[in-house]
Design a protein around this motif. Structure first.
Motif, PDB file in Angstrom:
ATOM      1  N   LEU A  21     -17.771  16.885  21.703  1.00  0.00           N
ATOM      2  CA  LEU A  21     -18.982  17.640  21.426  1.00  0.00           C
ATOM      3  C   LEU A  21     -20.130  16.991  20.721  1.00  0.00           C
ATOM      4  O   LEU A  21     -21.151  16.768  21.252  1.00  0.00           O
ATOM      5  CB  LEU A  21     -18.965  19.065  20.755  1.00  0.00           C
ATOM      6  N   LEU A  22     -19.518  16.254  19.734  1.00  0.00           N
ATOM      7  CA  LEU A  22     -20.545  15.551  18.897  1.00  0.00           C
ATOM      8  C   LEU A  22     -21.051  14.319  19.602  1.00  0.00           C
ATOM      9  O   LEU A  22     -22.210  14.153  19.378  1.00  0.00           O
ATOM     10  CB  LEU A  22     -19.873  15.161  17.471  1.00  0.00           C
TER      11      LEU A  22
ATOM     12  N   HIS B 153     -29.544  18.836  11.063  1.00  0.00           N
ATOM     13  CA  HIS B 153     -28.207  19.723  11.287  1.00  0.00           C
ATOM     14  C   HIS B 153     -27.163  19.528  10.245  1.00  0.00           C
ATOM     15  O   HIS B 153     -27.083  18.731   9.348  1.00  0.00           O
ATOM     16  CB  HIS B 153     -27.344  18.728  12.683  1.00  0.00           C
TER      17      HIS B 153
ATOM     18  N   LYS C 254     -21.656  13.988  22.574  1.00  0.00           N
ATOM     19  CA  LYS C 254     -22.742  14.531  23.653  1.00  0.00           C
ATOM     20  C   LYS C 254     -24.164  14.934  22.733  1.00  0.00           C
ATOM     21  O   LYS C 254     -25.124  14.837  23.259  1.00  0.00           O
ATOM     22  CB  LYS C 254     -22.207  15.653  24.513  1.00  0.00           C
ATOM     23  N   GLU C 255     -23.717  15.704  21.928  1.00  0.00           N
ATOM     24  CA  GLU C 255     -24.802  16.344  21.045  1.00  0.00           C
ATOM     25  C   GLU C 255     -25.760  15.410  20.156  1.00  0.00           C
ATOM     26  O   GLU C 255     -26.585  15.448  19.964  1.00  0.00           O
ATOM     27  CB  GLU C 255     -24.339  17.609  20.192  1.00  0.00           C
TER      28      GLU C 255
ATOM     29  N   LEU D  25     -23.070  20.790  16.304  1.00  0.00           N
ATOM     30  CA  LEU D  25     -24.075  20.358  15.443  1.00  0.00           C
ATOM     31  C   LEU D  25     -24.787  21.721  15.344  1.00  0.00           C
ATOM     32  O   LEU D  25     -25.290  22.510  16.450  1.00  0.00           O
ATOM     33  CB  LEU D  25     -24.852  19.338  15.939  1.00  0.00           C
ATOM     34  N   THR D  26     -25.203  22.032  14.128  1.00  0.00           N
ATOM     35  CA  THR D  26     -26.010  23.662  13.805  1.00  0.00           C
ATOM     36  C   THR D  26     -27.423  23.078  13.234  1.00  0.00           C
ATOM     37  O   THR D  26     -27.451  22.337  12.150  1.00  0.00           O
ATOM     38  CB  THR D  26     -25.277  24.402  12.888  1.00  0.00           C
TER      39      THR D  26
ATOM     40  N   SER E 263     -20.389  24.455  20.472  1.00  0.00           N
ATOM     41  CA  SER E 263     -21.332  23.339  19.863  1.00  0.00           C
ATOM     42  C   SER E 263     -20.502  22.966  18.657  1.00  0.00           C
ATOM     43  O   SER E 263     -19.885  23.507  18.065  1.00  0.00           O
ATOM     44  CB  SER E 263     -22.647  24.024  19.950  1.00  0.00           C
TER      45      SER E 263
ATOM     46  N   LYS F  41     -28.356  13.693  22.416  1.00  0.00           N
ATOM     47  CA  LYS F  41     -29.419  14.810  22.865  1.00  0.00           C
ATOM     48  C   LYS F  41     -30.198  14.918  21.529  1.00  0.00           C
ATOM     49  O   LYS F  41     -31.271  15.031  21.792  1.00  0.00           O
ATOM     50  CB  LYS F  41     -28.882  16.200  23.223  1.00  0.00           C
ATOM     51  N   ALA F  42     -29.591  15.286  20.566  1.00  0.00           N
ATOM     52  CA  ALA F  42     -30.390  15.293  19.347  1.00  0.00           C
ATOM     53  C   ALA F  42     -31.327  14.107  18.917  1.00  0.00           C
ATOM     54  O   ALA F  42     -32.356  14.330  18.416  1.00  0.00           O
ATOM     55  CB  ALA F  42     -29.448  15.548  18.053  1.00  0.00           C
TER      56      ALA F  42
END
Length: 275
Positions: free
Chosen positions: A69-70, A26, A72-73, A14-15, A12, A76-77
């Motif tokens: 990844l970013l 994030h 896609k994330e 984003l945290t 992943s 979602k975020a």
């Protein structure tokens, strides 16, 4: 200092924002590890550093699939609500390796495809001016923050010998500000400085933030104490600067120099996603 550099595949990118960054949805770190290897860096006390056999500053992991990844994330975020991103909390997105990988730039370009509500870019590297063309396209959704923890080059060399020179950072920050991008001069952590420091910062950024070890290391100064930073202060005969009240003196100096209308923020407020 030679670094062991390798590419890794991350699960992943984003945290969730927590602790001092809990106002952000994030945080985003393009790399693990940091070549600047500042002696006071609180990440030295994090598991990513403590449980690694290599010394902090001698290794860098490049998150090779970060852009993928970013993309896609982010989708979602954004379905869950406002997305505000702090880049970066545990590395410098513009450390030297970035000039070759262009990883941070690729992440900025992904974010332009599907912009977050706000992006805070934190660095101490003049390399950040390379991406000025991209920053402009974010408008008021982005702020670039340059760490300038002192105006004394000898102090910088004592605490962060492999970090960029102070004047180079100031020049870079001024360039970005004059280009119309929202900016911030971040005195974090506050190190011994001269009385001329506020005057040198005047006009370099839209606002100034000041922080210290006790407010900003996430443990009330305990992480910093374990790093033995006080010894460096003692070597320079500046032990009086190593206390939780020192920032108040510099804060007053800043307000006296810049005037009541200037935006000078303290600790967490200086890193908030507010425009």
């Amino acid at each position: 200092m030679k670094q062991n550099v390798k590419e890794i595949v991350s699960k992943s990118i984003l945290t969730k924002g927590t602790g001092l960054l809990n106002e952000y949805s994030h945080s985003l770190n393009p790399y693990a590890g940091c070549a600047f290897s500042c002696s006071y860096c609180y990440v030295r006390e994090f598991p990513v550093s403590l449980f690694r056999d290599e010394e902090w500053g001698t290794w860098i992991d490049i998150k090779a699939n970060a852009a993928e990844l970013l993309r896609k994330e982010l989708i979602k975020a954004k379905k869950k609500g406002a997305v505000t991103i702090f880049m970066s909390s545990a590395t410098d997105p513009y450390q030297p390796i970035e000039s070759k990988t262009l990883l941070t730039r690729s992440l900025l370009e992904v974010m332009l495809e599907n912009p977050p509500d706000f992006l805070f870019v934190q660095t101490r590297s003049p390399l950040v001016t390379r991406d000025l063309d991209v920053f402009k396209r974010f408008g008021d959704r982005l702020r670039v923050s340059m760490t300038i923890e002192t105006d004394k080059e000898e102090i910088r060399k004592a605490f962060a010998p492999t970090a960029p020179p102070i004047q180079a950072r100031m020049n870079a920050l001024k360039t970005i500000t004059e280009a119309g991008v929202l900016t911030q001069a971040t005195i974090s952590p506050l190190l011994p400085c001269s009385r001329e420091f506020p005057k040198k910062l005047k006009g370099l950024a839209n606002r100034i933030a000041i922080d210290d070890f006790w407010m900003g290391d996430g443990s009330g100064g305990r992480r910093t104490a374990r790093l033995g930073i006080s010894k460096i202060y003692d070597q320079f005969g500046m032990g009086k600067w190593y206390n939780p009240s020192a920032y108040k003196v510099v804060l007053k100096m800043l307000k006296d120099e810049l005037g009541e209308g200037a935006e000078v923020l303290v600790s967490q407020h200086g890193f908030s996603p507010g425009r």
